[in-house]
Design an enzyme around this catalytic site. Structure first.
Site: not given
Ligand code: EPZ
Length: 426
Positions: A22-23, A116, A121, A310, A402
Site C-alpha cells: 500500500k505505502n 487523523c 500529522r 506500522d 484500507r
C-alpha cells in the site's frame, strides 16, 4: 458497516501470499501525474486506499483502465490541478499529488490533510521542501496554493526523517532544473521503490539506501514509461502482521512474496521471543509450534531500518501474551496507542504514560466486542482475537480494509474461524 467475528483460539497452517505494498503504491501512483504517456502498474493491492487514490487521479484528468493483472493510467491532459478537502481529508496520502502537480503544471491547489486518529500529522516539511525548489506557497481557507515559474534544483537537509516529505521532494526534484541534493532522507523501502520507478522512467537518482540522495533534473517530456509495467513490491507490513499472527498462535506457516531483507528487525525481534524463522530471499517459514512461552521483548519505533511504527500495534498484541513485562516506546507519532484500551477490553494488562506503553503479559485473553480505531490498531485487534478464548467481534473493519487485501480470506485459508458480517445482519 462490516464487522469480523473471530472464534479463538486459532491455529494457523499452510501458506499465505503477500499482496502489493500500500505505502509504495500510493506515491508511485502519484508519480503517474509526471507522465504524458500511459503507464501500466502490476501487483497493485486491492485496497480501499488504492481505489481512492485512483479516483483522485481520475479527478485530476487521468484515464484509468483496469485489465487484470494491470492497471493502466494515462494522464494525457491535466483536467485540473486541485485535490479537494473532501478527498484529501479522507486519505492523507492524497497530499502527495502536490509535488508532481507542481512539476507538471507549475501550480497546484491541494487541501491541507488535517489530522487523523494517530496524530496531527502536519505537512509543513512538504511545504518547506517545495519552497526550497523555488515554489511560492500560500495557505488560505485550508488549502495550499503552490506556484512556480520554474523549479530549480536545491540542497535540502531534512530536520527529521519524513517518508512523505522525502517522497514529495523526490517527485519535485526529478524535473527541476539542475542538481538536487537531499540529506537525512527516508530510507524506507517504499521511498526506494518510488525512486527506482522514477529512474526506470528516465530520471537520474543516485545514493539510494543512504542518508543523502542526488537527483539530476531531466526535462519532463523526456520521461518515458517504457514498454514494461511497473511492478509493485510486496507489503512488508502485511507480511509482518502474518508473522506476528503465527507467533502468537504457536503456528507454523510459510509466507510467500516477501523481501526478507526488509523484515530483518522484525525477524530478529521475533527470534528474541523464541520463535524459529527460516528465511529465503522471497519467502520465509515461521515456526512457533514449540514456543512454550513468549519471551517479552522491548521495542522502540524509529525510521527504517529501525522497528517500524506500522508494526507497533501488532507487536503490542503479541506482547500481551508474553510471560513477563515489556515496554513499547512510540517515537514516530504522538497518539498511536488507540489500540491499548481495546486490547485491555480483551483482558490485556497495558498501561500508557506519554509515548511509553508497559505491557504485563497475561495467561489468557477473553473474547469481547471491540472497536477498530485506525488501520494498524485494527490489525492488532485481529492478532489478539486469534489468541483469545472465545469469540471476538471487531467493529468498523473498514479501517483494516484500507491496508490489508482480503485479510479475512487469507486468515480463513490459514485455518482461522473468521466471519465478515454486515452490520444489522445476524
Ligand atoms: C508514512 O506516513 C506512512 N504512510 C505511514 O503509514 C507510516 O506510519 C509513516 O510513513 C512512518 O513510517 C504512507 O506511506 C502512505 P512521516 P507519513 O512523514 O509520510 C511528522 C500506515 O499505517 N511530520 O514519515 O505521513 C509526522 O506527523 C501509515 O500505513 C511532521 O511533523 O509519515 C510524524 O509524526 C500510518 N511534518 C513523523 O513526522 C511533516 O511535514 C513521521 O511522519 C511531515 C511529517
Amino acid at each position: 458497516m462490516d464487522y469480523f467475528l473471530i472464534k479463538g483460539k486459532s491455529k494457523l497452517s499452510g501458506e499465505v501470499k503477500i499482496s502489493g505494498s500500500k505505502n509504495a503504491s500510493l506515491p508511485m501512483l502519484c508519480a503517474s501525474i509526471l507522465l504524458k504517456k500511459p503507464i501500466k502498474y502490476k501487483n497493485l493491492p486491492n485496497l480501499s486506499d488504492i481505489r481512492f487514490m485512483l479516483k483522485i487521479l481520475q479527478g485530476l484528468g487521468a484515464k484509468v483502465v483496469k485489465k487484470e493483472p494491470y492497471i493502466k493510467i494515462h494522464f494525457k491532459e491535466l483536467a485540473n490541478n486541485e485535490a479537494s478537502y473532501d478527498l484529501v481529508r479522507k486519505m492523507r496520502a492524497s497530499f502527495l499529488v502536490i509535488g508532481p502537480l507542481l512539476a507538471r503544471n507549475k501550480s497546484a491547489k491541494v487541501s491541507l490533510p488535517g489530522g487523523c486518529a494517530i496524530g496531527a500529522r502536519p505537512v509543513e516539511l512538504h511545504l518547506k521542501v517545495l519552497e526550497a525548489f523555488g515554489a511560492k506557497i500560500s495557505v488560505k481557507d485550508g488549502y495550499v496554493y503552490a506556484k512556480a515559474k520554474e523549479l530549480n534544483g536545491t540542497t535540502f537537509t531534512f530536520p527529521f526523517i519524513s517518508v512523505g516529505a522525502t517522497q514529495t521532494a523526490i517527485m519535485t526534484a526529478v524535473t527541476a532544473k539542475g542538481k538536487t541534493v537531499l540529506k537525512n532522507v527516508s530510507k524506507e523501502p517504499e521511498t526506494i521503490a518510488l525512486a527506482k520507478m522514477l529512474n526506470k522512467l528516465g530520471t537520474k537518482i543516485t545514493g539510494l539506501k543512504t542518508d543523502t540522495i542526488t537527483i539530476d533534473g531531466v526535462n519532463i517530456n523526456k520521461l518515458r514509461p517504457g514498454l514494461r509495467s511497473i511492478k509493485l513490491p510486496p507489503d512488508r507490513i502485511e507480511a509482518a502482521t502474518f508473522m506476528i499472527a503465527a507467533s502468537i498462535t504457536n503456528s507454523k506457516i510459510k509466507i510467500k512474496n516477501i523481501i526478507s531483507k526488509e523484515l530483518e528487525i522484525l525477524i530478529s525481534s521475533l527470534e528474541q521471543t523464541g520463535v524459529k524463522i527460516k528465511k529465503a530471499k522471497d519467502y520465509l517459514t515461521i515456526d512457533a509450534t514449540k514456543l512454550k512461552e513468549i519471551k517479552p521483548f522491548d521495542i522502540e519505533t524509529s525510521a527504517y531500518p529501525g522497528f517500524p511504527t506500522d508494526i507497533q500495534a501488532q507487536w503490542m498484541a503479541y506482547m500481551a501474551r508474553a510471560k513477563g513485562s515489556s515496554r513499547i516506546e512510540e517515537k514516530m507519532f504522538e497518539n498511536r496507542f488507540m489500540h491499548v484500551a481495546e486490547l485491555n477490553r480483551l483482558g490485556a494488562d497495558i498501561k500508557v504514560s506519554g509515548n511509553l506503553a508497559t505491557i504485563n503479559g497475561v495467561e489468557k485473553l477473553t473474547g469481547a466486542p471491540v472497536m477498530a480505531t485506525d488501520l494498524r490498531a485494527s490489525a492488532s485487534l485481529v492478532i489478539a482475537a486469534l489468541a483469545t478464548n472465545g469469540t471476538t467481534r471487531i467493529n468498523r473493519v473498514y479501517h483494516i480494509d484500507r491496508g490489508y487485501d482480503l485479510i479475512d480470506k487469507k486468515l480463513k485459508k490459514l485455518g482461522v474461524d473468521i466471519e465478515r458480517k454486515k452490520e444489522g445482519k445476524v
